[in-house]
Scaffold this active site. Structure first.
Site, short mmCIF file in Angstrom:
data_model
loop_
_atom_site.label_atom_id
_atom_site.label_comp_id
_atom_site.label_asym_id
_atom_site.label_seq_id
_atom_site.Cartn_x
_atom_site.Cartn_y
_atom_site.Cartn_z
N SER A 64 0.80 -1.23 0.00
CA SER A 64 0.00 0.00 0.00
C SER A 64 0.84 1.29 0.00
O SER A 64 1.63 1.50 -0.90
CB SER A 64 -0.93 -0.08 1.21
N ASP A 284 -3.05 6.17 -3.15
CA ASP A 284 -1.89 5.57 -2.48
C ASP A 284 -1.29 4.51 -3.42
O ASP A 284 -1.74 4.35 -4.57
CB ASP A 284 -2.24 5.01 -1.10
N ASP A 286 -1.33 1.32 -3.87
CA ASP A 286 -2.12 0.25 -4.49
C ASP A 286 -3.52 0.73 -4.86
O ASP A 286 -4.40 -0.09 -5.17
CB ASP A 286 -2.18 -0.99 -3.59
N GLU A 378 -12.57 6.03 6.20
CA GLU A 378 -11.58 6.47 7.17
C GLU A 378 -11.11 7.84 6.72
O GLU A 378 -11.10 8.13 5.51
CB GLU A 378 -10.40 5.50 7.20
N ALA A 379 -10.68 8.66 7.67
CA ALA A 379 -10.23 10.01 7.32
C ALA A 379 -9.10 9.95 6.29
O ALA A 379 -8.96 10.83 5.44
CB ALA A 379 -9.78 10.74 8.57
N ASN A 380 -8.30 8.86 6.33
CA ASN A 380 -7.16 8.74 5.40
C ASN A 380 -7.58 8.46 3.95
O ASN A 380 -6.74 8.31 3.08
CB ASN A 380 -6.18 7.68 5.90
N ARG A 503 -3.65 5.09 20.54
CA ARG A 503 -3.82 3.66 20.20
C ARG A 503 -2.55 3.11 19.59
O ARG A 503 -1.76 3.86 18.99
CB ARG A 503 -4.99 3.43 19.22
N ALA A 504 -2.35 1.80 19.76
CA ALA A 504 -1.19 1.16 19.15
C ALA A 504 -1.46 0.99 17.66
O ALA A 504 -2.57 0.61 17.28
CB ALA A 504 -0.96 -0.21 19.79
N GLY A 506 -1.55 -0.72 14.07
CA GLY A 506 -1.68 -2.11 13.65
C GLY A 506 -0.71 -2.45 12.53
O GLY A 506 -0.64 -3.59 12.09
C1 16G Z 1 -4.17 -0.35 7.16
C2 16G Z 1 -5.66 -0.36 6.90
C3 16G Z 1 -6.21 1.04 6.93
C4 16G Z 1 -5.88 1.67 8.28
C5 16G Z 1 -4.40 1.61 8.55
C6 16G Z 1 -4.13 2.03 9.97
C7 16G Z 1 -6.92 -1.82 5.43
C8 16G Z 1 -7.08 -2.34 4.04
N1 16G Z 1 -5.95 -0.93 5.60
O1 16G Z 1 -3.50 0.31 6.14
O2 16G Z 1 -7.59 0.96 6.77
O3 16G Z 1 -6.29 3.02 8.30
O4 16G Z 1 -3.96 0.27 8.41
O5 16G Z 1 -2.79 1.91 10.26
O6 16G Z 1 -7.63 -2.21 6.34
P1 16G Z 1 -2.24 1.98 11.73
O7 16G Z 1 -2.90 0.87 12.52
O8 16G Z 1 -0.78 1.83 11.59
O9 16G Z 1 -2.62 3.32 12.28
ZN ZN Z 2 -3.59 1.07 0.08
#
Ligand code: 16G
Ligand code: ZN
Length: 538
Positions: A64, A284, A286, A378-380, A503-504, A506
């Site tokens: 991504s 982005d 992808d 999502e805001a992003n 938040r942590a 992901g």
């Molecule tokens: C991933 C998620 C995106 C989320 C981002 C948060 C999918 C397809 N992509 O890119 O939706 O906004 O993680 O990242 O679910 P973070 O947990 O590092 O803040």
């Molecule tokens: Zn992406």
């Protein structure tokens, strides 16, 4: 069969010191560490397909918006949705087996747990983004597939949402033709028809207002796909491309793309600020995310992010449903990162309910299914709209002699096909935004006038162990470490219209701190103070 697996897996040993996890969007890390993971994903995808009686499963190799040296892999379930969450633990377990013995045991456990009949055919479609590491990882994934005699079709370079679309079509022919061209045909048909309905005047003639947008493709695969799509679109739209060098993978997401623009709140490389009040957007790497922006008449950069897209869609559907007096439910799904002003606008002005979920598309998507028109973003910039069977039936059966109503219903019928309902899709979202802007004859500043964002800030703190940060209430409050949330609450109380949460991540080894407040100075102060609290754990 296990003999073949033994033999093949010895070619893809797990790096000793690493621990893998199937996270928010699959596995993602430095590409050089992923060989064993993708091989095992090939094994798991085969089992998933067999467990579902030979339904086609998708594998997408992408990282991504991450930097060029990273890569990743995720699985797509038969209807084009993310992998069933119950299988994520098995993906993680398989990826962490230290040797061939452990791997075979783990596979046997999965096979017996899901009562999988290994003689069932398994089918996979696979694609990758434009990263340099993609081809090698593809080959290793295929080694995994071959170990279970899985039939596979390699679609080469695709955007993530295109692969989701193809998976869906492979299992549901009514959705469209399972090919890249099928995707362009489906989207462009609806787009051209909607433009025709929108521009047709009372005399049946078309007004030829041309709509233009410049796309920053993050030097990713979206650039190639926009070039292909262009030839299918009517002459009423002009798509210009910048950062289109997808054949130079070292440039991917570098100083450009949706994540760069959203995080830095500024124009990407390759776009100069002299064209005032014209529309720009960034994909982005992808092309499953999109954000829009423009430069206003005071030469100020203005971002139209996922919240703005969600509110534009909501405004459009609310108007349409009211005009047609259609009795269907509508809801908007946001995450804690949604700007507080957007939520207030949706609830107070549009009078639409807002539901919050944790970050990650799978959570939002799931909730959106509760509505006839479920809008999630999502805001992003990651999001889409889902339509229920009830909605489709209401639209299909709608009868009216009123010309305006007929036109509106035709537009709604087409929009169901224009919006990629399997997953957030930059290309499909772009086309949907263009038809809505054209419908209202909105300029970017008109779109932006619905509400004003509260100043906001996102910071990243590296801590010793991010797993100790446990949240509740859709990630808006911490339950652990104990007492940290009450300290954050104390800080928030001292600023007007403010909000902050921790938040942590992901996807990265970090903790994220978000803050918003009535004015930029308060917002900066609040973000810094909350970060300081988190830094005590570094
Ligand atoms: C991933 C998620 C995106 C989320 C981002 C948060 C999918 C397809 N992509 O890119 O939706 O906004 O993680 O990242 O679910 P973070 O947990 O590092 O803040
Ligand atoms: Zn992406």
């Amino acid at each position: 069969m296990l003999e073949v697996i033994r033999l093949n897996s010895s070619k893809h040993p797990k790096p000793e010191s690493l621990e893998f996890s199937y996270g928010t969007a699959g596995f993602r890390m430095l590409a050089k560490n992923l060989d064993s993971v993708v091989f095992r994903v090939g094994l798991l995808a085969s089992l998933r397909s067999k467990a579902l009686n030979g339904k086609t499963i998708g594998i997408m190799i992408t990282a991504s918006h991450n930097p060029p040296e990273d890569n990743g892999v995720k699985l797509v379930d038969p209807m084009g949705e993310m992998l069933d969450q119950n299988w994520e633990v098995h993906a993680t377990a398989l990826s962490n087996c230290n040797n061939v013995e452990e791997l075979c045991n783990c596979l046997e456990q999965i096979i017996s747990f899901f009562k999988i009949d290994l003689t069932t055919c398994s089918k996979i479609v696979i694609a990758r983004d434009s990263r340099e590491s993609g081809l090698k990882l593809l080959e290793s994934t295929i080694d995994g597939l071959k170990s279970f005699n899985t039939e596979y079709q390699d679609f080469g370079l695709l955007t993530t949402p295109q692969l989701h679309y193809i998976v869906r079509c492979s299992n549901d022919i009514s959705f469209g033709e399972a090919s890249e061209n099928g995707y362009y045909k489906k989207l462009s048909n609806s787009f051209n028809n909607i433009f025709h309905y929108e521009n047709e005047n009372e005399n049946g003639k078309e007004n030829s207002t041309k709509i233009c947008v410049t796309i920053d493709a993050a030097n990713g695969i979206g650039a190639d796909k926009i070039v292909k799509l262009r030839s299918y679109l009517s002459e009423y739209v002009q798509l210009e491309l910048v950062n289109d060098k997808f054949m130079e993978p070292q440039l991917l997401n570098v100083a450009c793309g949706a994540d760069f623009v959203k995080t830095n709140q500024k124009l990407p490389n390759g776009i100069n600020s002299f064209n005032l009040n014209t529309l720009f957007c960034s994909f982005d790497g992808d092309a499953d995310r999109i954000v829009f922006y423009y430069v206003d008449s005071d030469k100020v950069f203005k971002l139209l992010d996922g919240d703005k897209i969600a509110t534009l869609f909501a405004f459009f559907f609310k108007k349409m449903l009211a005009f047609l007096e259609l009795d269907v439910s509508i809801g908007i799904i946001q995450t804690a990162y949604a700007n507080g002003s957007s939520t207030t606008y949706i609830e107070d002005n549009l009078q639409i309910p807002v539901i919050f979920t944790p970050t990650g598309v799978k959570h939002l998507h799931h909730k959106a299914l509760d509505y006839d028109v479920g809008i999630y973003f999502e805001a992003n910039g990651h999001g889409t709209v889902l339509f229920s069977q009830n909605f489709i039936k209401s639209v299909t059966n709608y009868q009216s002699n009123n010309i305006e109503k007929k036109r509106s219903i035709n537009i709604l019928k087409e929009i169901v096909n224009l919006i990629n309902q399997t997953v957030g899709d930059a290309i499909s979202d772009l086309l949907a935004v263009l038809v809505i802007l054209n419908f209202f004859k909105f300029k970017p500043s008109d779109w932006d006038s619905n509400y004003k964002d509260l100043p906001n800030k996102l910071l990243k703190v590296i801590v010793k162990d991010r797993t100790i940060f446990k949240t509740t209430n859709a990630e808006r409050s911490l339950v652990e470490p104990k007492f940290l949330q009450s300290k954050i609450d104390q800080l928030v109380k001292s600023y007007n219209k403010s909000r902050s949460f921790v938040r942590a991540s992901g996807t990265e080894n970090a903790v994220r701190v978000y803050a918003e407040a009535q004015d930029p100075k308060s917002c900066d102060e609040l973000a810094d103070k909350v970060s300081a609290l988190v830094q005590e754990y570094s």
